[in-house]
Design a protein around this motif. Structure first.
Motif, PDB file in Angstrom:
ATOM      1  N   GLY A 107       0.991  -1.193  -0.008  1.00 13.03           N
ATOM      2  CA  GLY A 107       0.081  -0.035   0.005  1.00 13.03           C
ATOM      3  C   GLY A 107       0.770   1.208   0.040  1.00 13.03           C
ATOM      4  O   GLY A 107       2.140   1.188  -0.155  1.00 13.03           O
ATOM      5  N   ILE A 108       0.240   2.283   0.340  1.00 11.36           N
ATOM      6  CA  ILE A 108       0.761   3.736   0.205  1.00 11.36           C
ATOM      7  C   ILE A 108       0.297   4.514   1.682  1.00 11.36           C
ATOM      8  O   ILE A 108      -0.757   4.195   2.319  1.00 11.36           O
ATOM      9  N   ARG A 109       1.403   5.257   2.176  1.00 10.00           N
ATOM     10  CA  ARG A 109       1.056   6.152   3.228  1.00 10.00           C
ATOM     11  C   ARG A 109       1.758   7.496   3.037  1.00 10.00           C
ATOM     12  O   ARG A 109       2.739   7.479   2.428  1.00 10.00           O
ATOM     13  N   ALA A 110       1.113   8.433   3.293  1.00 11.34           N
ATOM     14  CA  ALA A 110       1.397   9.817   3.064  1.00 11.34           C
ATOM     15  C   ALA A 110       0.782  10.707   3.964  1.00 11.34           C
ATOM     16  O   ALA A 110      -0.311  10.784   4.554  1.00 11.34           O
ATOM     17  N   ALA A 111       1.455  11.781   4.366  1.00 13.39           N
ATOM     18  CA  ALA A 111       1.369  12.871   5.258  1.00 13.39           C
ATOM     19  C   ALA A 111       1.476  14.239   4.891  1.00 13.39           C
ATOM     20  O   ALA A 111       2.440  14.570   4.292  1.00 13.39           O
ATOM     21  N   ASN A 112       0.464  14.935   5.117  1.00 12.26           N
ATOM     22  CA  ASN A 112       0.436  16.338   4.415  1.00 12.26           C
ATOM     23  C   ASN A 112       0.115  17.340   5.503  1.00 12.26           C
ATOM     24  O   ASN A 112      -1.180  17.300   5.864  1.00 12.26           O
ATOM     25  N   ASN A 113       1.071  17.863   6.392  1.00 15.39           N
ATOM     26  CA  ASN A 113       0.751  18.574   7.562  1.00 15.39           C
ATOM     27  C   ASN A 113      -0.039  17.701   8.379  1.00 15.39           C
ATOM     28  O   ASN A 113       0.690  16.639   8.831  1.00 15.39           O
ATOM     29  N   SER A 114      -1.193  18.144   8.826  1.00 14.04           N
ATOM     30  CA  SER A 114      -1.715  17.236   9.834  1.00 14.04           C
ATOM     31  C   SER A 114      -2.603  16.163   9.229  1.00 14.04           C
ATOM     32  O   SER A 114      -3.487  15.379   9.927  1.00 14.04           O
ATOM     33  N   VAL A 115      -2.751  15.886   7.856  1.00 13.03           N
ATOM     34  CA  VAL A 115      -3.508  15.134   7.207  1.00 13.03           C
ATOM     35  C   VAL A 115      -2.881  13.829   6.982  1.00 13.03           C
ATOM     36  O   VAL A 115      -1.906  14.031   6.208  1.00 13.03           O
ATOM     37  N   ARG A 116      -3.562  12.791   7.079  1.00 12.55           N
ATOM     38  CA  ARG A 116      -2.605  11.468   6.921  1.00 12.55           C
ATOM     39  C   ARG A 116      -3.565  10.611   6.081  1.00 12.55           C
ATOM     40  O   ARG A 116      -4.725  10.313   6.105  1.00 12.55           O
ATOM     41  N   THR A 117      -2.886  10.339   4.897  1.00 10.70           N
ATOM     42  CA  THR A 117      -3.805   9.248   4.161  1.00 10.70           C
ATOM     43  C   THR A 117      -2.852   7.885   4.077  1.00 10.70           C
ATOM     44  O   THR A 117      -1.622   7.620   3.980  1.00 10.70           O
ATOM     45  N   GLN A 118      -3.844   6.617   4.121  1.00  8.82           N
ATOM     46  CA  GLN A 118      -3.147   5.363   4.356  1.00  8.82           C
ATOM     47  C   GLN A 118      -4.176   4.644   3.636  1.00  8.82           C
ATOM     48  O   GLN A 118      -5.116   4.457   3.776  1.00  8.82           O
ATOM     49  N   ILE A 119      -3.485   3.875   2.865  1.00  9.01           N
ATOM     50  CA  ILE A 119      -4.251   2.948   1.682  1.00  9.01           C
ATOM     51  C   ILE A 119      -3.391   1.809   1.603  1.00  9.01           C
ATOM     52  O   ILE A 119      -2.439   1.684   0.990  1.00  9.01           O
ATOM     53  N   ASP A 120      -4.022   0.407   2.194  1.00 10.80           N
ATOM     54  CA  ASP A 120      -3.320  -0.600   2.143  1.00 10.80           C
ATOM     55  C   ASP A 120      -4.410  -1.867   2.331  1.00 10.80           C
ATOM     56  O   ASP A 120      -5.571  -1.506   2.254  1.00 10.80           O
ATOM     57  N   ALA A 121      -3.604  -3.067   2.607  1.00  7.62           N
ATOM     58  CA  ALA A 121      -4.647  -4.260   2.566  1.00  7.62           C
ATOM     59  C   ALA A 121      -5.541  -4.182   3.762  1.00  7.62           C
ATOM     60  O   ALA A 121      -6.501  -4.744   3.982  1.00  7.62           O
ATOM     61  N   ILE A 122      -5.262  -3.243   4.928  1.00  8.45           N
ATOM     62  CA  ILE A 122      -5.920  -3.195   6.038  1.00  8.45           C
ATOM     63  C   ILE A 122      -6.938  -1.941   5.977  1.00  8.45           C
ATOM     64  O   ILE A 122      -8.083  -2.010   6.358  1.00  8.45           O
TER      65      ILE A 122
END
Length: 351
Positions: A107-122
């Motif tokens: 998957g992928i994980r990204a942080a932009n200031n206080s916003v976190r995006t996480q997309i993976d198998a879970i």
């Protein structure tokens, strides 16, 4: 200047297809819980954070008698009322402000200031699968035509174990209930919804058709090509979890509060009573409301009429409140819709 960290993709026309500053709904955890027969049941779930949204949903097709338990949640805890001995789906959804969840593979994980995006198998995003429109209710003053039920068959079944999420909006006035999803775990085929306009409570607007829009979303991404400009994420078995060409269901805004209180005009009649309840809403006509638990019935236990219909939606010209009703018939000890789990959403791209 704010720090700029994150992830962005565009298509061949330069249109942004993914931007981690725009937070998709993502699931921190999907789980099942089983009722223990108690009136109130308290379940410790550490994954429920202060900013989480929790959806408690049915896993069966009971026709118009499909019901959901009343549910409340606070950080670390879920409360169910009259969960009976049934098994329920619990989905814990994030706005992206919480700490990252346990990371799945692929998957992928990204942080932009206080916003976190996480997309993976879970932690999976919610993707729009299909959409459409319904015309329900009385077809005009003096018209003898009344469309009571709206029935939809999805273009293709949704094959997730949990029910897909169905969201509703309207051009103006909307009063609907008795919602259920047709099918079974692994083969959800469509849904039905019933019209409940009330001239007594809402005036002449209830004499006109309700122009309702809907979309269906799930955690299984449709077979949309990624294209030459984009990316996709797959799990270890090759199942696609995310593709930038898909249309995400976003939590762009939210109710101002997450519970109901008594408000509005009761609906009464001979041997009939529907208690009113309101929740502060977003104020935006772009926001859809989740129908899964909100518009299904409540089970009040061992009574002569154990299933009570919940119905409601939007008052004419007013998106500052969500107006709901729960049928009670005799008006004694009215049941409230308070506690049902819901949220506001809108598609990232036009439908």
């Amino acid at each position: 200047m704010a720090d700029l960290y994150g992830h962005r993709t565009k298509d061949s026309a330069g249109v942004i297809t993914m931007d981690t500053t725009i937070t998709p709904i993502r699931s921190l955890k999907m789980m099942q819980v089983t009722g223990n027969g108690a009136l109130d049941q308290y379940i410790a779930i550490p994954e429920i954070q202060a900013a989480s949204f929790v959806v408690v949903d049915a896993l069966f097709d009971g026709g118009e008698n499909t019901y959901s338990p009343q549910a409340w949640y606070s950080q670390g805890q879920l409360q169910l009322r009259r969960a009976m001995s049934s098994t329920w789906q619990v989905m814990i959804l994030s706005q992206g402000g919480e700490p990252f969840a346990a990371q799945g593979s692929y998957g992928i994980r990204a942080a932009n200031n206080s916003v976190r995006t996480q997309i993976d198998a879970i932690n999976k995003v919610l993707t729009v699968r299909s959409s459409g429109a319904l015309n329900l209710g009385q077809q005009g003053p003096g018209s003898g035509s009344f469309i009571q039920w709206g029935e939809v068959t999805f273009p293709e079944p949704v094959t997730t174990y949990e029910r897909p999420l169905v969201f509703f909006n309207a051009a103006d006035y909307m009063m609907i209930g008795r919602f259920y999803v047709k099918g079974s775990p692994g083969n959800w085929t469509g849904f039905r919804i019933k019209a409940y306009p009330s001239i007594a409570a809402h005036g002449d607007i209830a004499r006109y058709p309700m122009a309702i829009k809907w979309f269906c979303a799930s955690y299984m991404t449709p077979n949309t090509p990624a294209g030459d400009y984009g990316e996709s994420v797959r799990d270890a078995a090759g199942n696609r979890l995310f593709v930038t060409s898909a249309n995400l269901s976003l939590l762009n805004s939210q109710p101002s509060i997450n519970s109901f209180s008594t408000g509005g005009t009761p609906i009464t009649g001979a041997g009939y009573y529907a208690s009113p309840a309101q929740m502060g809403w977003t104020g935006s006509y772009d926001d859809y409301v989740l129908g899964n638990a909100l518009f299904s019935s409540t089970n009040v236990g061992q009574t002569t009429q154990p299933l009570r219909a919940n119905f409601g939606g939007f008052l004419s010209g007013n998106r500052s409140v969500l107006q709901m009703y729960c049928e009670n018939f005799d008006g004694i000890n009215p049941v409230s819709v308070n506690g049902r789990t819901l949220f506001a959403s809108r598609p990232m791209k036009p439908l």
